[in-house]
Design a protein around this motif. Sequence first.
Motif, PDB file in Angstrom:
ATOM      1  N   GLY A 180       0.820  -1.219   0.000  1.00 56.60           N
ATOM      2  CA  GLY A 180       0.000   0.000   0.000  1.00 56.60           C
ATOM      3  C   GLY A 180       0.842   1.252   0.000  1.00 56.60           C
ATOM      4  O   GLY A 180       1.909   1.302  -0.621  1.00 56.60           O
ATOM      5  N   ASP A 181       0.371   2.255   0.717  1.00 55.59           N
ATOM      6  CA  ASP A 181       1.092   3.529   0.804  1.00 55.59           C
ATOM      7  C   ASP A 181       2.141   3.409   1.917  1.00 55.59           C
ATOM      8  O   ASP A 181       1.906   3.788   3.059  1.00 55.59           O
ATOM      9  N   LEU A 182       3.281   2.871   1.545  1.00 62.48           N
ATOM     10  CA  LEU A 182       4.315   2.574   2.548  1.00 62.48           C
ATOM     11  C   LEU A 182       5.122   3.826   2.890  1.00 62.48           C
ATOM     12  O   LEU A 182       5.814   3.872   3.904  1.00 62.48           O
ATOM     13  N   LEU A 183       4.991   4.848   2.042  1.00 60.87           N
ATOM     14  CA  LEU A 183       5.716   6.093   2.302  1.00 60.87           C
ATOM     15  C   LEU A 183       5.087   6.877   3.455  1.00 60.87           C
ATOM     16  O   LEU A 183       5.767   7.326   4.365  1.00 60.87           O
ATOM     17  N   HIS A 184       3.745   6.990   3.421  1.00 61.50           N
ATOM     18  CA  HIS A 184       3.068   7.840   4.413  1.00 61.50           C
ATOM     19  C   HIS A 184       2.373   7.071   5.524  1.00 61.50           C
ATOM     20  O   HIS A 184       1.827   7.669   6.439  1.00 61.50           O
TER      21      HIS A 184
ATOM     22  N   ARG B 124      -4.251   1.635   3.154  1.00 65.62           N
ATOM     23  CA  ARG B 124      -4.871   2.515   2.158  1.00 65.62           C
ATOM     24  C   ARG B 124      -3.877   3.607   1.732  1.00 65.62           C
ATOM     25  O   ARG B 124      -2.878   3.842   2.409  1.00 65.62           O
ATOM     26  N   ILE B 125      -4.197   4.281   0.628  1.00 62.48           N
ATOM     27  CA  ILE B 125      -3.455   5.497   0.252  1.00 62.48           C
ATOM     28  C   ILE B 125      -3.797   6.578   1.277  1.00 62.48           C
ATOM     29  O   ILE B 125      -4.977   6.835   1.537  1.00 62.48           O
TER      30      ILE B 125
ATOM     31  N   LYS C 290      -4.974  -2.781  -5.792  1.00 64.83           N
ATOM     32  CA  LYS C 290      -6.144  -3.432  -5.228  1.00 64.83           C
ATOM     33  C   LYS C 290      -5.827  -4.904  -5.042  1.00 64.83           C
ATOM     34  O   LYS C 290      -5.181  -5.508  -5.892  1.00 64.83           O
ATOM     35  N   LEU C 291      -6.270  -5.491  -3.947  1.00 63.38           N
ATOM     36  CA  LEU C 291      -6.150  -6.940  -3.776  1.00 63.38           C
ATOM     37  C   LEU C 291      -7.396  -7.561  -4.406  1.00 63.38           C
ATOM     38  O   LEU C 291      -8.512  -7.118  -4.135  1.00 63.38           O
TER      39      LEU C 291
ATOM     40  N   ARG D  87     -10.434   1.067   5.267  1.00 68.54           N
ATOM     41  CA  ARG D  87     -10.056   0.728   3.899  1.00 68.54           C
ATOM     42  C   ARG D  87     -10.785   1.665   2.947  1.00 68.54           C
ATOM     43  O   ARG D  87     -11.821   2.226   3.306  1.00 68.54           O
ATOM     44  N   VAL D  88     -10.269   1.757   1.751  1.00 64.85           N
ATOM     45  CA  VAL D  88     -10.991   2.541   0.737  1.00 64.85           C
ATOM     46  C   VAL D  88     -11.372   1.540  -0.348  1.00 64.85           C
ATOM     47  O   VAL D  88     -12.324   0.786  -0.173  1.00 64.85           O
TER      48      VAL D  88
END
Length: 294
Positions: A155-159, A218-219, A234-235, A255-256
């Motif tokens: 997912g969004d591993l940065l934020h 999620r993002i 998406k999974l 989740r989104v």
Amino acid sequence: MKHIVSVDQFDKKFIDYIFKETDIISIMSGKDYRPLAGKVLTNLFYEPSTRTSSSFYSAMTRLGGNVIPINEVSYSSVSKGETLEDTIKTMGQYSEAIVLRHYMEGTARRASDVSYVPIINAGDGKGEHPTQALLDLYTITLELKNEPKVITLMGDLLHGRTVHSLSKLIRIYFPNVKLCFVSPSALRMPKELVNDGDEEFINIDSIINQTDVLYMTRIQKERLDTGFSFDTYKLTKEDINKAKRDMIVMHPLPRVDELPTELDSDPRCVYFKQIKYGLYIRMALLKYVMLDEY
Ligand code: NCD
């Protein structure tokens, strides 16, 4: 003072202690067990929350204590310009501990420098979310039959602060596990959290069949600059069909659209059980910070 600011402060002995306490608490749940009677917790949330604030609220009241819920700081003196430091020092006069969520990284540490009572970091911007990481790890130990060999964070591993804390906690608890990071290329795990031996991917295809734990996020659109562009992910049911029969899928929620609801009935999807385990973990953590037992 027993602040909980970062998973960096935990070692295996402490984690085992909290997990053992959590096992006991989950058995006591529903019985007349009120070790925190007469004590008060402040829930101080500068960012939206459903699960974390309710989970601490439920945990504290189930242990016999009370909660001052400040979920909307715009109605508090923060809107008059009060500093975080003054708010923290004030709430320390009314309560035995403060659960703090803030949109700025490093805020829990700042609060712990001035607080008269323990600070529990419930998420500081894209920094850390140590209580979530503990409940995530606890879920892995309960829901997975064997020791994990491959844990994949997607997912969004940065934020995402949950994956920042969890990746560090996994390395403490399962030092031999292989960590795989799946994200759009613009949302990669921060370099300092990637070790030799980890692998990074832009989709789940090549790693799904080896994964023991898939942790989705999620993002974090509230942490992205406008105009920031990324591929969505998406999974899918096809992905899950290729996965091991005894793997598990987790998500801190909300989740989104990365995790379709049609997957919920798959017994490998344990994200609602994860929430229940989180309640018990937070009961154990509140006992730890408020009582003189460890
Ligand atoms: C997470 C958070 O706030 O970091 N939610 C939670 O605490 N369960 C995850 C998220 O918001 O994506």
